[in-house]
Design a protein around this motif. Structure first.
Motif, PDB file in Angstrom:
ATOM      1  N   SER A   1      -1.916   2.799  -4.610  1.00  0.00           N
ATOM      2  CA  SER A   1      -2.748   1.466  -4.027  1.00  0.00           C
ATOM      3  C   SER A   1      -4.058   1.925  -4.654  1.00  0.00           C
ATOM      4  O   SER A   1      -4.705   2.754  -5.338  1.00  0.00           O
ATOM      5  CB  SER A   1      -2.942   1.930  -2.566  1.00  0.00           C
ATOM      6  OG  SER A   1      -3.413   3.248  -2.204  1.00  0.00           O
TER       7      SER A   1
ATOM      8  N   GLN B   1      -6.699  12.830  -0.411  1.00  0.00           N
ATOM      9  CA  GLN B   1      -5.895  11.821  -0.976  1.00  0.00           C
ATOM     10  C   GLN B   1      -4.613  12.485  -1.276  1.00  0.00           C
ATOM     11  O   GLN B   1      -4.413  13.617  -1.903  1.00  0.00           O
ATOM     12  CB  GLN B   1      -6.818  11.263  -2.146  1.00  0.00           C
ATOM     13  CG  GLN B   1      -5.939  10.095  -2.906  1.00  0.00           C
ATOM     14  CD  GLN B   1      -6.834   9.471  -3.921  1.00  0.00           C
ATOM     15  OE1 GLN B   1      -7.841   9.858  -4.140  1.00  0.00           O
ATOM     16  NE2 GLN B   1      -6.205   8.210  -4.139  1.00  0.00           N
TER      17      GLN B   1
ATOM     18  N   ASP C   1       2.236   7.041  -0.931  1.00  0.00           N
ATOM     19  CA  ASP C   1       1.425   5.793  -1.442  1.00  0.00           C
ATOM     20  C   ASP C   1       1.997   5.212  -2.479  1.00  0.00           C
ATOM     21  O   ASP C   1       2.549   5.692  -3.500  1.00  0.00           O
ATOM     22  CB  ASP C   1       0.135   6.503  -1.679  1.00  0.00           C
ATOM     23  CG  ASP C   1      -1.198   5.666  -2.254  1.00  0.00           C
ATOM     24  OD1 ASP C   1      -1.613   5.176  -1.344  1.00  0.00           O
ATOM     25  OD2 ASP C   1      -1.166   5.286  -3.544  1.00  0.00           O
TER      26      ASP C   1
ATOM     27  N   LEU D   1      -6.225   4.074   5.076  1.00  0.00           N
ATOM     28  CA  LEU D   1      -5.742   3.146   4.038  1.00  0.00           C
ATOM     29  C   LEU D   1      -6.576   2.354   3.699  1.00  0.00           C
ATOM     30  O   LEU D   1      -7.078   1.553   4.338  1.00  0.00           O
ATOM     31  CB  LEU D   1      -4.378   2.458   4.572  1.00  0.00           C
ATOM     32  CG  LEU D   1      -3.170   3.143   5.285  1.00  0.00           C
ATOM     33  CD1 LEU D   1      -2.261   2.257   5.921  1.00  0.00           C
ATOM     34  CD2 LEU D   1      -2.731   4.027   4.299  1.00  0.00           C
TER      35      LEU D   1
ATOM     36  N   HIS E   1       0.791  -1.051  -0.073  1.00  0.00           N
ATOM     37  CA  HIS E   1       0.192   0.044  -0.020  1.00  0.00           C
ATOM     38  C   HIS E   1       0.804   1.366  -0.119  1.00  0.00           C
ATOM     39  O   HIS E   1       0.616   2.118  -0.667  1.00  0.00           O
ATOM     40  CB  HIS E   1      -1.002   0.060   1.300  1.00  0.00           C
ATOM     41  CG  HIS E   1      -2.277   0.977   0.886  1.00  0.00           C
ATOM     42  ND1 HIS E   1      -3.340   0.437   0.623  1.00  0.00           N
ATOM     43  CD2 HIS E   1      -2.335   2.422   1.341  1.00  0.00           C
ATOM     44  CE1 HIS E   1      -4.157   1.380   0.512  1.00  0.00           C
ATOM     45  NE2 HIS E   1      -3.519   2.599   0.976  1.00  0.00           N
ATOM     46  N   GLY E   2       1.928   1.313   0.835  1.00  0.00           N
ATOM     47  CA  GLY E   2       2.450   2.537   0.863  1.00  0.00           C
ATOM     48  C   GLY E   2       3.822   2.493   1.737  1.00  0.00           C
ATOM     49  O   GLY E   2       4.118   1.159   2.253  1.00  0.00           O
TER      50      GLY E   2
ATOM     51  N   GLY F   1      -6.300   3.987  -2.432  1.00  0.00           N
ATOM     52  CA  GLY F   1      -5.925   5.231  -2.108  1.00  0.00           C
ATOM     53  C   GLY F   1      -5.433   5.293  -0.642  1.00  0.00           C
ATOM     54  O   GLY F   1      -5.752   4.690   0.456  1.00  0.00           O
ATOM     55  N   THR F   2      -4.795   6.419  -0.560  1.00  0.00           N
ATOM     56  CA  THR F   2      -4.120   6.881   1.116  1.00  0.00           C
ATOM     57  C   THR F   2      -4.696   8.140   1.304  1.00  0.00           C
ATOM     58  O   THR F   2      -4.371   9.071   0.400  1.00  0.00           O
ATOM     59  CB  THR F   2      -2.509   6.997   1.141  1.00  0.00           C
ATOM     60  OG1 THR F   2      -2.322   5.663   0.718  1.00  0.00           O
ATOM     61  CG2 THR F   2      -2.200   7.212   2.377  1.00  0.00           C
TER      62      THR F   2
END
Length: 164
Positions: free
Chosen positions: A61, A71, A58, A85, A44-45, A64-65
């Motif tokens: 992903s 975002q 990020d 997350l 994811h990040g 999104g983050t």
């Protein structure tokens, strides 16, 4: 010491002390922080140490983050930042804020260094500390290499909106 609090879902609620320079976050076992939730991407990040705090990047992903409801692709985290997350809610706690709230003030770099300008920081056994430039809290630095052949490249923040 900075911490990351996983708040929801309550079944995975925990607090993690952040000590490493690079901390990957994702659903699979190769991540430093593993969050087993179907809305979190396998990679994811990443959290990247920046002085006393961390930057959050990020990895494009799926879900999104988000930091404080916006975002992001990359941002320097501030104490109390709300992170999402996918559907997992987290909160970032800076170790510096605890020092300030306890009545102790952080030591200023200038107050500890000798005032003799003839010797450089390198001659005194200290490396010069530099920080990347930030625009409205978003990272403005170039690509960050995570592993060989894997890079994350921050996207410049949108220009500020002006009211008419």
């Amino acid at each position: 010491m900075p911490k990351l609090h996983i708040l929801s879902p309550s079944s995975i609620a925990t607090t993690i002390e952040l000590t490493e320079k690079l901390i990957t976050i994702g659903r699979t076992a190769e991540n430093t922080i593993r969050i087993q939730d179907t809305n979190v991407s396998s990679r994811h990040g990443i959290l990247v140490r920046d002085g006393e705090d961390y930057q959050l990047h990020d990895f494009k992903s799926t879900n999104g983050t988000f930091v404080n409801g916006e975002q992001i692709m990359a941002v320097k985290l501030k104490d109390g930042a709300s992170i999402r997350l996918g559907s997992v809610e987290l909160r970032y706690e800076s170790g510096l804020a605890k020092t300030a709230s306890s009545g102790l003030r952080p030591i200023e770099q200038e107050s500890v260094l000798p005032s003799d300008k003839s010797t450089s920081a390198r001659d005194r056994g200290m490396a010069k500390r530099t920080k990347p430039e930030y625009a409205a809290g978003a990272l403005g630095a170039g690509p960050v290499t995570i592993q060989p052949l894997v890079t994350g490249k921050p996207i410049a923040p949108p220009p500020p909106k002006t009211s008419k």
